[in-house]
Design an enzyme around this catalytic site. Sequence first.
Site, mmCIF file in Angstrom:
data_model
loop_
_atom_site.group_PDB
_atom_site.id
_atom_site.type_symbol
_atom_site.label_atom_id
_atom_site.label_comp_id
_atom_site.label_asym_id
_atom_site.label_seq_id
_atom_site.Cartn_x
_atom_site.Cartn_y
_atom_site.Cartn_z
ATOM 1 N N ASP A 501 -6.534 6.866 -0.760
ATOM 2 C CA ASP A 501 -5.297 6.783 -1.549
ATOM 3 C C ASP A 501 -5.660 6.400 -2.985
ATOM 4 O O ASP A 501 -6.820 6.091 -3.279
ATOM 5 C CB ASP A 501 -4.407 5.713 -0.894
ATOM 6 C CG ASP A 501 -2.974 5.750 -1.392
ATOM 7 O OD1 ASP A 501 -2.593 6.693 -2.114
ATOM 8 O OD2 ASP A 501 -2.229 4.818 -1.046
ATOM 9 N N ASP A 576 4.277 9.066 -2.305
ATOM 10 C CA ASP A 576 5.305 8.053 -2.061
ATOM 11 C C ASP A 576 6.707 8.587 -2.302
ATOM 12 O O ASP A 576 7.321 8.361 -3.344
ATOM 13 C CB ASP A 576 5.007 6.829 -2.931
ATOM 14 C CG ASP A 576 3.675 6.208 -2.557
ATOM 15 O OD1 ASP A 576 3.161 6.529 -1.465
ATOM 16 O OD2 ASP A 576 3.149 5.424 -3.348
#
Length: 901
Positions: A501, A576
């Site tokens: 990430d 996200d």
Amino acid sequence: MAFLRVIPILYVASCSLAVVKENFKTCEQSSFCRRLRGFKAEVSPYQLDLTDLLVTDNALETKLINTETNSHFKVSLSAVHGDIFRIQVDEVMGLYPRYNPQYALNGEPQPAKLRVVDKSKEHITVQYSDNKATLHAKPFKVEFVKDDNLVAVLNSRGLFHFEHYRTRPTESENEVEHQKIEDPGAWEENFKSHHDSKPKGPSGIAVDITFPGAMRAYGLPEHADKLPLRTTNGGEPYRLYNLDVFEYEVDSPMAIYGAVPVLYAHSPKHTVGFFWHNAAETWIDITNSKDENVMSSLVNLVSGSKESSVSAHFISESGIMDMFVLMGPKPRDAVKQYASLTGVAPLPQYFTLAYHQCRWNYNDQDDVTSVVANFDIHDMPVDIMWLDIEYTDGKKYFTWDPVKFPNPDEMVNNLTSTGRKLVVIIDPHIKREAGYFLHEDAVANDYYVKNKDGTVYEGWCWPGSSSYLDFYDPKVVDYYKGLYAFDKFKGTTDDVYIWNDMNEPSVFNGPEITMPKDCIHHGNWEHRDIHNEYALSHTIGTFKGLVERSPTRRPFILTRGHFAGSQRYTAMWTGDNAADWSHLAISYAMCASEALGGISFCGADIGGFFGNPDMELLQRWYQAAVWLPFMRAHAHIDTRRREPYLFSEDVKNRVRIALRLRYAHLPLWYTLFYEHETTGEPVIRPLFYEFPEEAEVLDIDNEILVGNAVLARMIAEPGVSTISVYLPGGPTEQWYDIEDFKMYQGGTHNIPVSLDKIVAFYRGGNIIARKDRPRRSSSLMHNDPFTLYVALDNKQTASGTLFVDDHASFEYRAKKYLYLHLEYADNTLTSNLIDKTDYPTKEWVERVVIFKPPPGVKAATLTSKTLGTVDLEVAYTREHKALVIRKPGVNIREPFSIKLY
Ligand SMILES: *[C@@H]1O[C@H](CO)[C@@H](O)[C@H](O)[C@H]1NC(C)=O
């Protein structure tokens, strides 16, 4: 996950979901974008000098001159195997070397033979198969012709511009310039040491490309936008600059986490692709004639007619100009041409296609155990548990929190003994803490990205003060891959996989939440040159680490940042997102766009990362996510727990049905990924890909095709009792609702939907192999039997494929697999091996279900080598909508036929 409320000065915490746009640049605020977007010329000042021409078997090279500045460039046009042209433009005697991405291409493109067919001082035309390219000298322009149709024109609008580095040596430094000519390397060194602190000056590049006849443009992921690219004139261009955008908004051309600079211009007649091979910040203006009157003059200029047209204007901050024109002629051809350049995803392990359960964070090892136990208690399948950053000891990657995860070995063993897997997060930022082995190694061995003055760059990320590994340095990759070894990363096993990430990279206190552009990477490249490629360089390191650690297992990596070519190493997800209907709605478009960009292994977090979804949204999200390649639920640390077993019986039941539907179709997903690796075809496809001649499908992005056999229509509208679905193919096409087997012809249909309804169809003409026995995880299904669903077309025929192997190893590359061709014709179903391969398996055929079966069938017989001829039971079901053949019992390793009587 995104940076959240860590630095209140930059971020005003807000309750409503909204991107803080002020954190990110507009084109106007980006000096090179403003400059190059504003570059307009009545007539392009760029001209070719075709007297200076070098022609070889595969390429021609000539000189390009900016007649206003008298700067000189080298242009080469080459033919690449598979109906592709490549055009490269670079400075002649540039002051600095310019960057060309190092990792996007899957090796050097294979040259093809090129023939000069026409030549004068004004132009030169070359031909390769039925593709032609004509370079025009005054002004510079390149026309591309496929099968005698003009399909693309480079610089037809005169927007081509190539900024020479302007910071030239002063008089006193002339010596340095002389030295350069003798020994460019020494000069570079020398010049750099004198000029380290001076900016290099503008180095932007831009070009327009127009596609006569095109009706839509697609591609250019990653954007949270509709599938067809919008006209951007008068607004913001599409931006490609990998960024950690907190609470990104939908229907926006803003840059987010990934950048894949390939677009496809499409019409029912022709599809052509354009790959802009550049890793720097890039902006793209799109103009579609359907949206604008301003285009009409331009279209006339290009094609002399009023036909439709799409034009794109690419603007990048630095690098050489390296362009590939993918000549089509159909979407399938252009997408495969792109795959031939940047590669395909290797076959993933079977379990990776199953259901993933994630949360920021599972609090401790007991939490992990209890979540899985609850899935079992509530009879819902799950294959993979995920651990976000809180599992680490103080955000130090490759360590475990000693209090919350004191026995990682035991936890992992407990988890994997039930057939489950674990994925843990490893980010590229490294905590600057004395005593942290990784940081100490990095400092001692010079592994970090540098500031422009040569000191180590420090930014702020999850651990606080952090530095960033420089994956451009081979010694860093060598070191980094070793960190995944079991004796280094304690507690991990073959069954633990990796989530990369924050690798845009995200830097909380950096400009636009990322690394400053004047940071320096190995090879002396500025971060501005390589920015969009950084995440790819990170995942390559991880991939190598996993292969070395577990040489007999196919790696699984999930990345957020990505670039052209990332598919060769990693799956990606849309980052996200938020618990909002609009984010569910955009998920098919985002993944379809990635799939066209070569990255099929894509998903969107179920439920939405930020915020709390209501029950209807959560259920619809599970139902829609059945049909995206990567199926994971994830949630922000501030959200309420939402593991699906926590809800009412009704909700649990709907999620259970969705999960089981996913698991039933795992053989289809797996076969499609195998075929993706062998052919380059995307696993999921927008409708225009399979139905390029149909104008009705151009703008559809709430439907998606899984391979060519399944059409799914998401429900992203709250409170609906009827939805409209467009089924392509016209009145002769037959589509079958997968739940009630009802047949629909191509066209628009209004279908009643309850909360239970998952809207999906099998396309007539296909055979889909499923595993319908519900299980707790995919590993428990390996020996389960298949049900073959035969969806007949209007000629009463169907065919399909099925790939079977050990689900995990590389043995399929040594011919240890079965690849079946299933066919139904003349009331007979047959199965044969496509390749001369073998894989011993217990899997067998339990049932055959035929949609829209012939009437009056009384019996069936199966014939195979070991079983001989066997009579089988048949029965019509669902008011004669289907015919079920019971217990053929044949092992799928064996060719067979089943004849109906
Ligand atoms: C592993 O499973 C055993 C047996 O159920 C249990 O006693 C133990 O606490 C578990 N360990 C971890 C770390 O979850």
